[in-house]
Enzyme design. Structure first.
Site, PDB file in Angstrom:
ATOM      1  N   GLU A 232       0.835  -1.197   0.000  1.00  0.00           N
ATOM      2  CA  GLU A 232       0.000   0.000   0.000  1.00  0.00           C
ATOM      3  C   GLU A 232       0.867   1.244   0.000  1.00  0.00           C
ATOM      4  O   GLU A 232       2.033   1.199   0.391  1.00  0.00           O
ATOM      5  CB  GLU A 232      -0.908  -0.008   1.252  1.00  0.00           C
TER       6      GLU A 232
ATOM      7  N   ALA B 159      -4.000 -10.408  -4.582  1.00  0.00           N
ATOM      8  CA  ALA B 159      -4.527 -10.184  -5.924  1.00  0.00           C
ATOM      9  C   ALA B 159      -3.635  -9.095  -6.496  1.00  0.00           C
ATOM     10  O   ALA B 159      -3.644  -7.968  -6.014  1.00  0.00           O
ATOM     11  CB  ALA B 159      -5.976  -9.726  -5.869  1.00  0.00           C
TER      12      ALA B 159
ATOM     13  N   TYR C  83     -13.588 -15.843 -16.656  1.00  0.00           N
ATOM     14  CA  TYR C  83     -13.012 -16.199 -15.357  1.00  0.00           C
ATOM     15  C   TYR C  83     -12.512 -17.653 -15.309  1.00  0.00           C
ATOM     16  O   TYR C  83     -11.343 -17.903 -15.588  1.00  0.00           O
ATOM     17  CB  TYR C  83     -13.975 -15.872 -14.184  1.00  0.00           C
TER      18      TYR C  83
ATOM     19  N   LYS D  29      -5.787 -19.966 -11.527  1.00  0.00           N
ATOM     20  CA  LYS D  29      -6.448 -20.578 -10.363  1.00  0.00           C
ATOM     21  C   LYS D  29      -6.276 -22.095 -10.385  1.00  0.00           C
ATOM     22  O   LYS D  29      -6.133 -22.719  -9.331  1.00  0.00           O
ATOM     23  CB  LYS D  29      -7.935 -20.194 -10.327  1.00  0.00           C
TER      24      LYS D  29
HETATM   25  P1  NAI Z   1      -8.012  -6.970  -3.178  1.00  0.00           P
HETATM   26  O1  NAI Z   1      -7.463  -6.209  -4.324  1.00  0.00           O
HETATM   27  O2  NAI Z   1      -9.064  -6.331  -2.351  1.00  0.00           O
HETATM   28  O3  NAI Z   1      -6.820  -7.390  -2.167  1.00  0.00           O
HETATM   29  C1  NAI Z   1      -5.540  -7.721  -2.592  1.00  0.00           C
HETATM   30  C2  NAI Z   1      -4.561  -7.692  -1.425  1.00  0.00           C
HETATM   31  O4  NAI Z   1      -3.276  -8.095  -1.910  1.00  0.00           O
HETATM   32  C3  NAI Z   1      -4.363  -6.299  -0.795  1.00  0.00           C
HETATM   33  O5  NAI Z   1      -4.169  -6.446   0.600  1.00  0.00           O
HETATM   34  C4  NAI Z   1      -3.051  -5.815  -1.426  1.00  0.00           C
HETATM   35  O6  NAI Z   1      -2.330  -4.871  -0.647  1.00  0.00           O
HETATM   36  C5  NAI Z   1      -2.305  -7.128  -1.519  1.00  0.00           C
HETATM   37  N1  NAI Z   1      -1.236  -7.134  -2.520  1.00  0.00           N
HETATM   38  C6  NAI Z   1      -1.329  -6.994  -3.864  1.00  0.00           C
HETATM   39  N2  NAI Z   1      -0.116  -7.104  -4.434  1.00  0.00           N
HETATM   40  C7  NAI Z   1       0.765  -7.317  -3.420  1.00  0.00           C
HETATM   41  C8  NAI Z   1       2.170  -7.503  -3.356  1.00  0.00           C
HETATM   42  N3  NAI Z   1       2.929  -7.523  -4.445  1.00  0.00           N
HETATM   43  N4  NAI Z   1       2.733  -7.667  -2.130  1.00  0.00           N
HETATM   44  C9  NAI Z   1       1.980  -7.648  -1.000  1.00  0.00           C
HETATM   45  N5  NAI Z   1       0.653  -7.499  -1.006  1.00  0.00           N
HETATM   46  C10 NAI Z   1       0.064  -7.321  -2.199  1.00  0.00           C
HETATM   47  O7  NAI Z   1      -8.501  -8.348  -3.793  1.00  0.00           O
HETATM   48  P2  NAI Z   1      -9.545  -9.480  -3.357  1.00  0.00           P
HETATM   49  O8  NAI Z   1     -10.677  -9.424  -4.306  1.00  0.00           O
HETATM   50  O9  NAI Z   1      -9.798  -9.458  -1.916  1.00  0.00           O
HETATM   51  O10 NAI Z   1      -8.733 -10.798  -3.758  1.00  0.00           O
HETATM   52  C11 NAI Z   1      -8.096 -11.645  -2.838  1.00  0.00           C
HETATM   53  C12 NAI Z   1      -8.188 -13.080  -3.348  1.00  0.00           C
HETATM   54  O11 NAI Z   1      -9.566 -13.476  -3.377  1.00  0.00           O
HETATM   55  C13 NAI Z   1      -7.653 -13.267  -4.770  1.00  0.00           C
HETATM   56  O12 NAI Z   1      -7.001 -14.502  -4.856  1.00  0.00           O
HETATM   57  C14 NAI Z   1      -8.933 -13.295  -5.603  1.00  0.00           C
HETATM   58  O13 NAI Z   1      -8.768 -13.988  -6.826  1.00  0.00           O
HETATM   59  C15 NAI Z   1      -9.852 -14.041  -4.651  1.00  0.00           C
HETATM   60  N6  NAI Z   1     -11.285 -13.931  -4.928  1.00  0.00           N
HETATM   61  C16 NAI Z   1     -11.908 -12.718  -5.130  1.00  0.00           C
HETATM   62  C17 NAI Z   1     -13.263 -12.663  -5.433  1.00  0.00           C
HETATM   63  C18 NAI Z   1     -13.959 -11.365  -5.671  1.00  0.00           C
HETATM   64  O14 NAI Z   1     -15.095 -11.378  -6.157  1.00  0.00           O
HETATM   65  N7  NAI Z   1     -13.392 -10.237  -5.332  1.00  0.00           N
HETATM   66  C19 NAI Z   1     -14.089 -13.880  -5.511  1.00  0.00           C
HETATM   67  C20 NAI Z   1     -13.364 -15.097  -5.185  1.00  0.00           C
HETATM   68  C21 NAI Z   1     -12.011 -15.104  -4.945  1.00  0.00           C
END
Ligand code: NAI
Length: 384
Positions: free
Chosen positions: A74, A139, A233, A242
């Protein structure tokens, strides 16, 4: 400074510190209202600052009374620009956790790098000794591997180009999205970024350093969804990554005798990552409309509280593939039939009737700390 939302395409480039803190407090309040369960006590959350990872951290801290170490990527404020939402979320979480007598530290840096893995190991050694749960919720759009190679992920189809309806977020109209097919190289790169290689690297590094407890649970997240979203997806470039994540979960189970690895299939929700995927936001708005009407809608915190306090409390509840199905309510026949019918019918003219556009935008703004009840948005706030 008075902070206002500045929305560009599918991202808001400002975040409200007080609103983000309120958002975190509301999530904590939700978890505190659930019955506590016995669970892991020292949890590492990789990707802990927004979306599912933040909700996971809140669920285990306030549901299991767990100490948590978080990793995120962040931006801090430079005094003129606000910090990112994940920065304010994390600071608010740490404050609330400490008030509750829980350990909470966070490391802000690139989770893919060896340096951050080492910092995490050093912190665990100094403060916690070992961890008994690792939540992998990254992500990311790109990854630099330890050998210095840069990989970027794409959100494309596999095989043939695909066209379907999509919601244009800037004016809430419905148009056709034409999604090109990914090249072999793009698919490989997407697997490098969003597949499971780095998850295995984390488990290996933690194991080698002796900071894994005698029994450890690890979980990573995926999405399957309905046929409408398959080409973009589950069967698209992200879906290939995935599949690699699923294989990696099996590898972790085979490789580390003290580790039990799971994949949780989560519900489609508005997060900073999902807003960027074509077709998916329109599906989400149609889905929300149906799930809210039937009283089964959940946000990130409801999903993660149900995951950790119910489905993963004790023996984890899994399907025939070994997946924990948090998308069970989303995929219920009555919900999917109604969404499919409305998918065929939806146009720019009737989208406000058939889809929960307002709900989508409320959640979108909430992610950046805006439109949260009880926050005075006309007040001057310290953005540092
Ligand atoms: P998000 O974008 O809200 O969260 C991503 C997190 O990863 C954040 O905390 C960010 O700071 C961190 N991050 C990103 N790059 C980074 C790096 N290089 N080093 C350290 N931290 C890093 O995403 P979300 O949607 O919560 O996704 C999380 C997981 O859930 C992913 O695997 C996504 O595919 C999965 N998912 C998401 C769904 C959705 O509808 N949003 C549905 C089902 C699964």
């Amino acid at each position: 400074m008075v902070v206002e939302p500045r929305v560009k395409d599918y991202i808001c480039t400002t975040a409200h510190p007080v609103g983000c803190a309120e958002n975190v407090k509301n999530q904590i309040k939700y978890v505190k209202a659930q019955p506590k369960v016995e669970g892991p006590k020292k949890v590492l959350v990789i990707g802990a600052s927004t979306g599912y990872g933040l909700a996971s951290r809140i669920a285990v801290a306030f549901g299991y009374d767990a100490d948590t170490l978080g990793v995120m990527f962040e931006k801090e404020s430079n005094g003129r620009r606000t910090a990112t939402a994940g920065f304010y979320n994390t600071r608010a979480f740490e404050e609330e956790a400490k008030k509750a007598g829980l350990y909470a530290k966070s490391i802000n840096g690139d989770a893919f790098s060896l340096e951050i893995k080492q910092q995490v190991i050093d912190t665990i050694k100094a403060d916690l000794g070992t961890v008994d749960m690792v939540i992998y919720s990254l992500a990311a759009p790109r990854r630099v591997t330890p050998d210095g190679h840069k990989y970027s992920s794409v959100l494309k189809t596999v095989g043939e180009e695909y066209s379907n309806k999509t919601l244009v977020l800037k004016d809430n109209t419905v148009t056709m999205a034409h999604i090109p097919a990914a090249t072999e190289e793009e698919i490989e790169n997407t697997i490098k970024v969003m597949g499971g290689e780095d998850w295995i690297d984390w488990m290996q590094a933690l194991s080698d350093a002796g900071v894994l407890a005698e029994h450890v649970t690890t979980v990573a997240y995926s999405y399957i969804g309905p046929k409408i979203t398959f080409p973009i997806y589950a069967e698209g470039s992200i879906g290939m990554a995935k599949k690699d994540l699923y294989r990696s979960s099996d590898i972790i189970n085979e490789k580390f005798a003290n580790v039990t690895s799971y994949i949780a299939i989560n519900k489609a929700l508005v997060t900073q990552s999902s807003a960027a995927i074509p077709v998916v936001p329109l599906y989400i708005t149609l889905l929300y409309k149906q799930m809210k009407a039937k009283g089964v809608h959940e946000g990130c915190i409801e999903q993660m509280a149900r995951l950790f306090l119910d489905k993963m409390a004790g023996e984890a509840e899994t399907d025939e593939n070994g997946f924990i199905r948090m998308d069970d309510w989303e995929m219920a026949d009555d919900i999917q039939e109604a969404v499919a019918k409305n998918w065929d019918a939806v146009t720019s003219e009737n989208v406000k009737e058939l889809a929960d556009i307002d709900g989508y935008w409320d959640e979108f703004y909430n992610m950046f700390g805006f439109k949260i009840d009880g926050v005075d948005y006309s007040a001057d706030v310290d953005i540092m």
